[in-house]
Scaffold this motif. Structure first.
Motif, PDB file in Angstrom:
ATOM      1  N   ARG A  38       6.714  -0.450   7.507  1.00  0.00           N
ATOM      2  CA  ARG A  38       6.246   0.876   7.129  1.00  0.00           C
ATOM      3  C   ARG A  38       7.423   1.822   6.984  1.00  0.00           C
ATOM      4  O   ARG A  38       8.318   1.837   7.820  1.00  0.00           O
ATOM      5  CB  ARG A  38       5.282   1.439   8.184  1.00  0.00           C
ATOM      6  CG  ARG A  38       3.975   0.663   8.315  1.00  0.00           C
ATOM      7  CD  ARG A  38       3.092   1.229   9.426  1.00  0.00           C
ATOM      8  NE  ARG A  38       1.796   0.535   9.492  1.00  0.00           N
ATOM      9  CZ  ARG A  38       1.585  -0.585  10.172  1.00  0.00           C
ATOM     10  NH1 ARG A  38       2.598  -1.136  10.875  1.00  0.00           N
ATOM     11  NH2 ARG A  38       0.385  -1.144  10.177  1.00  0.00           N
ATOM     12  N   GLY A  39       7.391   2.625   5.925  1.00  0.00           N
ATOM     13  CA  GLY A  39       8.434   3.618   5.696  1.00  0.00           C
ATOM     14  C   GLY A  39       7.835   4.860   5.068  1.00  0.00           C
ATOM     15  O   GLY A  39       6.854   4.787   4.320  1.00  0.00           O
ATOM     16  N   GLU A  61       3.848   7.496   1.987  1.00  0.00           N
ATOM     17  CA  GLU A  61       3.815   6.547   3.100  1.00  0.00           C
ATOM     18  C   GLU A  61       3.583   5.153   2.526  1.00  0.00           C
ATOM     19  O   GLU A  61       2.591   4.919   1.834  1.00  0.00           O
ATOM     20  CB  GLU A  61       2.690   6.918   4.059  1.00  0.00           C
ATOM     21  CG  GLU A  61       2.823   8.311   4.639  1.00  0.00           C
ATOM     22  CD  GLU A  61       1.546   8.794   5.307  1.00  0.00           C
ATOM     23  OE1 GLU A  61       1.244   8.304   6.416  1.00  0.00           O
ATOM     24  OE2 GLU A  61       0.848   9.634   4.712  1.00  0.00           O
ATOM     25  N   HIS A  62       4.484   4.236   2.821  1.00  0.00           N
ATOM     26  CA  HIS A  62       4.432   2.903   2.240  1.00  0.00           C
ATOM     27  C   HIS A  62       4.262   1.840   3.332  1.00  0.00           C
ATOM     28  O   HIS A  62       4.874   1.938   4.398  1.00  0.00           O
ATOM     29  CB  HIS A  62       5.713   2.608   1.454  1.00  0.00           C
ATOM     30  CG  HIS A  62       6.018   3.624   0.393  1.00  0.00           C
ATOM     31  ND1 HIS A  62       5.377   3.647  -0.823  1.00  0.00           N
ATOM     32  CD2 HIS A  62       6.896   4.653   0.382  1.00  0.00           C
ATOM     33  CE1 HIS A  62       5.858   4.643  -1.558  1.00  0.00           C
ATOM     34  NE2 HIS A  62       6.773   5.268  -0.848  1.00  0.00           N
ATOM     35  N   GLU A  80      13.734   4.195   8.542  1.00  0.00           N
ATOM     36  CA  GLU A  80      13.704   2.895   7.862  1.00  0.00           C
ATOM     37  C   GLU A  80      14.664   2.836   6.680  1.00  0.00           C
ATOM     38  O   GLU A  80      15.037   1.755   6.225  1.00  0.00           O
ATOM     39  CB  GLU A  80      12.279   2.590   7.378  1.00  0.00           C
ATOM     40  CG  GLU A  80      11.283   2.337   8.486  1.00  0.00           C
ATOM     41  CD  GLU A  80      11.627   1.081   9.285  1.00  0.00           C
ATOM     42  OE1 GLU A  80      12.027   0.077   8.666  1.00  0.00           O
ATOM     43  OE2 GLU A  80      11.499   1.131  10.519  1.00  0.00           O
ATOM     44  N   PHE A  81      15.036   3.993   6.176  1.00  0.00           N
ATOM     45  CA  PHE A  81      15.896   4.053   4.992  1.00  0.00           C
ATOM     46  C   PHE A  81      17.311   4.434   5.407  1.00  0.00           C
ATOM     47  O   PHE A  81      17.564   5.567   5.791  1.00  0.00           O
ATOM     48  CB  PHE A  81      15.352   5.073   3.993  1.00  0.00           C
ATOM     49  CG  PHE A  81      13.980   4.738   3.461  1.00  0.00           C
ATOM     50  CD1 PHE A  81      13.826   3.939   2.337  1.00  0.00           C
ATOM     51  CD2 PHE A  81      12.838   5.221   4.094  1.00  0.00           C
ATOM     52  CE1 PHE A  81      12.561   3.635   1.844  1.00  0.00           C
ATOM     53  CE2 PHE A  81      11.569   4.923   3.616  1.00  0.00           C
ATOM     54  CZ  PHE A  81      11.437   4.123   2.482  1.00  0.00           C
ATOM     55  N   GLY A  82      18.232   3.493   5.298  1.00  0.00           N
ATOM     56  CA  GLY A  82      19.610   3.737   5.722  1.00  0.00           C
ATOM     57  C   GLY A  82      20.583   3.937   4.578  1.00  0.00           C
ATOM     58  O   GLY A  82      21.794   4.057   4.815  1.00  0.00           O
ATOM     59  N   ARG A 128       0.850  -1.176   0.000  1.00  0.00           N
ATOM     60  CA  ARG A 128       0.000   0.000   0.000  1.00  0.00           C
ATOM     61  C   ARG A 128       0.896   1.239   0.000  1.00  0.00           C
ATOM     62  O   ARG A 128       1.840   1.335   0.778  1.00  0.00           O
ATOM     63  CB  ARG A 128      -0.914   0.030   1.231  1.00  0.00           C
ATOM     64  CG  ARG A 128      -1.920  -1.109   1.303  1.00  0.00           C
ATOM     65  CD  ARG A 128      -3.015  -0.956   0.255  1.00  0.00           C
ATOM     66  NE  ARG A 128      -4.040  -1.986   0.334  1.00  0.00           N
ATOM     67  CZ  ARG A 128      -4.005  -3.131  -0.344  1.00  0.00           C
ATOM     68  NH1 ARG A 128      -2.963  -3.402  -1.138  1.00  0.00           N
ATOM     69  NH2 ARG A 128      -4.987  -3.999  -0.223  1.00  0.00           N
ATOM     70  N   SER A 129       0.573   2.192  -0.868  1.00  0.00           N
ATOM     71  CA  SER A 129       1.315   3.459  -0.922  1.00  0.00           C
ATOM     72  C   SER A 129       0.329   4.611  -0.886  1.00  0.00           C
ATOM     73  O   SER A 129      -0.586   4.675  -1.725  1.00  0.00           O
ATOM     74  CB  SER A 129       2.158   3.547  -2.199  1.00  0.00           C
ATOM     75  OG  SER A 129       3.202   2.601  -2.189  1.00  0.00           O
ATOM     76  N   ARG A 130       0.505   5.498   0.066  1.00  0.00           N
ATOM     77  CA  ARG A 130      -0.326   6.704   0.150  1.00  0.00           C
ATOM     78  C   ARG A 130       0.523   7.907  -0.238  1.00  0.00           C
ATOM     79  O   ARG A 130       1.510   8.229   0.421  1.00  0.00           O
ATOM     80  CB  ARG A 130      -0.887   6.889   1.559  1.00  0.00           C
ATOM     81  CG  ARG A 130      -1.809   8.113   1.693  1.00  0.00           C
ATOM     82  CD  ARG A 130      -2.313   8.277   3.120  1.00  0.00           C
ATOM     83  NE  ARG A 130      -3.299   9.358   3.232  1.00  0.00           N
ATOM     84  CZ  ARG A 130      -2.995  10.630   3.481  1.00  0.00           C
ATOM     85  NH1 ARG A 130      -1.717  10.981   3.671  1.00  0.00           N
ATOM     86  NH2 ARG A 130      -3.948  11.544   3.561  1.00  0.00           N
TER      87      ARG A 130
END
Length: 308
Positions: free
Chosen positions: A299-300, A142-143, A250-252, A129-131
């Motif tokens: 979620r990220g 928002e994923h 969440e993203f490194g 799901r992607s908003r």
């Protein structure tokens, strides 16, 4: 009776608020356009154009490349389709050319979803799901990804937007990337080593012009901000415009691509800035690879904020 000719990217959803406007598409569930006060900050593509260079695509369940499409998880080995045959790699996951479905829509946001079925090369079911939304703070994505399988699944995530500033060429862009190390790659753009950027031409920890540097590179060991996230910035040399591309904790990793291998007018016209959860070939190396337990949801969140 004639046949209605459909856009290669399928249904288009336009969202707008506070002078920000974005176009999200059905095929790939990604971003085709983003502008603020009439200025295009995304180097997207036309409605009647096949998406070039993975522009705006969602990349899951892995970003970037897997060597030979072969990996092991647990005590099993798997073979993925080689979607980059010229380099013999599996590239950019499994959801970038499929049709996502509309879940929810308002004037300023749209939520799309896709249920990934198990396949021989990736035998796990995922619900994505992607908003996408716009507002005074810019663009926000928002994923969520849920493992619908009865066993753990390997997972990584990224997106592939290309950014530009009005009347500023790639060479002149002032870029800051918070990565203190970089992944060195071979001729197939696969990792062979990692090294510190300090003292090298790849040190963008303070803003400086890209110049004639050719980049298709993952930066790691990111400097975190107070909330655990990080950001890449692009600025005009005269200070007339800038972009802040941010991502949560969440993203490194950040992949930066200066578009040198793209053809025609897109050659070195913009810079792809991709927040990633893991580096290239993580299904093989295990580096920052996420294991989604049965029923678990990842979620990220990331976004873009322009400043005139």
């Amino acid at each position: 009776m004639g046949i209605d000719v459909q856009s290669p990217s399928g249904t288009q959803w336009t969202i707008a608020a506070a002078g920000h406007e974005a176009v999200v598409v059905e095929v790939g569930g990604g971003l085709r356009a983003y502008r603020h006060d009439g200025r295009d900050y995304l180097d997207g593509y036309a409605e009647d154009e096949l998406c070039p260079g993975s522009a705006g695509h969602v990349l899951a369940p892995w970003p970037n490349r897997i060597r030979d499409g072969v990996y092991t998880f647990g005590d099993r080995s798997f073979q993925l389709d080689l979607t980059e045959p010229e380099r013999h790699n599996a590239l950019h996951g499994l959801v970038n050319w499929v049709r996502w479905e509309l879940v929810e829509r308002s004037a300023e946001s749209v939520t799309l979803g896709y249920d990934l079925p198990p396949t021989p090369g990736y035998p796990w079911a995922l619900r994505l799901r992607s908003r996408w939304s716009v507002g005074p703070e810019g663009l926000r994505a928002e994923h969520e990804v849920t493992n619908l399988s009865a066993e753990p699944a390997p997972f990584g995530f990224s997106v592939h937007p290309y950014f530009q500033l009005p009347k500023v060429g790639v060479d002149e862009l002032l870029m800051r990337v918070p990565g203190q190390s970089r992944v060195q790659v071979d001729g197939r753009l696969l990792p062979v080593a990692a090294s510190a950027v300090s003292g090298t031409e790849f040190d963008f920890t303070a803003p400086r012009p890209i110049g004639d540097l050719v980049l298709d590179m993952a930066f790691g060991d990111v400097e975190r901000e107070a909330d655990g996230g990080s950001a890449v910035t692009l600025g005009a040399p005269d200070g007339s415009s800038s972009l802040r591309i941010w991502a949560d904790r969440e993203f490194g990793w950040w992949q930066v691509f200066t578009g040198d291998t793209l053809g025609g007018e897109r050659h070195r016209r913009s810079v792809a800035v991709e927040p990633m959860t893991c580096p290239p070939d993580a299904f093989r190396s295990g580096r920052d690879l996420i294991t989604l337990d049965a029923g678990q949801t990842w979620r990220g969140v990331w976004g873009v904020r322009p400043a005139a």
